[in-house]
Design a protein around this motif. Sequence first.
Motif, short mmCIF file in Angstrom:
data_model
loop_
_atom_site.label_atom_id
_atom_site.label_comp_id
_atom_site.label_asym_id
_atom_site.label_seq_id
_atom_site.Cartn_x
_atom_site.Cartn_y
_atom_site.Cartn_z
N LYS A 84 -6.37 2.01 3.54
CA LYS A 84 -5.71 1.76 4.84
C LYS A 84 -4.58 0.75 4.68
CE LYS A 84 -9.64 2.75 7.86
NZ LYS A 84 -10.60 2.18 8.80
N ASP A 107 -2.97 0.09 1.90
CA ASP A 107 -1.89 0.75 1.14
C ASP A 107 -1.05 1.65 2.04
OD1 ASP A 107 -2.45 -0.47 -1.25
OD2 ASP A 107 -3.67 1.19 -2.06
N GLU A 108 -1.72 2.37 2.96
CA GLU A 108 -1.00 3.22 3.90
C GLU A 108 -0.11 2.38 4.82
OE1 GLU A 108 -4.05 5.42 5.91
OE2 GLU A 108 -4.31 6.84 4.25
N GLU A 109 -0.67 1.24 5.30
CA GLU A 109 0.12 0.34 6.15
C GLU A 109 1.30 -0.23 5.38
OE1 GLU A 109 -2.21 -2.68 8.12
OE2 GLU A 109 -3.66 -1.22 8.84
#
Length: 159
Positions: free
Chosen positions: A18, A20-22
Amino acid sequence: SFRAAQEKLSLYKEELVKIDEEVAVLQEEFGQRKGEAAVLKVDLERAETTLQKANHLMSKMSGEKDRWEYQVAEIQRDAALLSTHTCLSAAYCTYLGHFSEDVRQQAHSMWTESRGISTFDFLRIMSSESELLTWKAQGLSADRLSQENAVMIDEGILV
């Protein structure tokens, strides 16, 4: 306990994904903002250049404004004195044509003082700069007496 550690690890991995996605979203947004900033910087430089040119033009034009105001005042003064200058020019042609330069200067001083003016110039009223330059190119002497005589001959009416 090993299972609890694995559950925690998998929880941490999910949170890491999460994050890393942000981070990826934030990096993409940062890239867009960076591009927008570059465009704004170019626009700002262009605007500053335009402003500098405008200021330079304004400084040049302020001198023109002063010159125009002076010319307008001069034209208004000349217009107000046109009849006086015309009468003095006629008197100059009529009475002073056969006199020497010093007699003409004395009469000029006396006439302008009696009329309360200081701006009368026979050559300026009765001829143009280009006319005087043409005569000079044709061999007329550049002294004032010769120029005045040429104007009187050119403008005079023979009867």
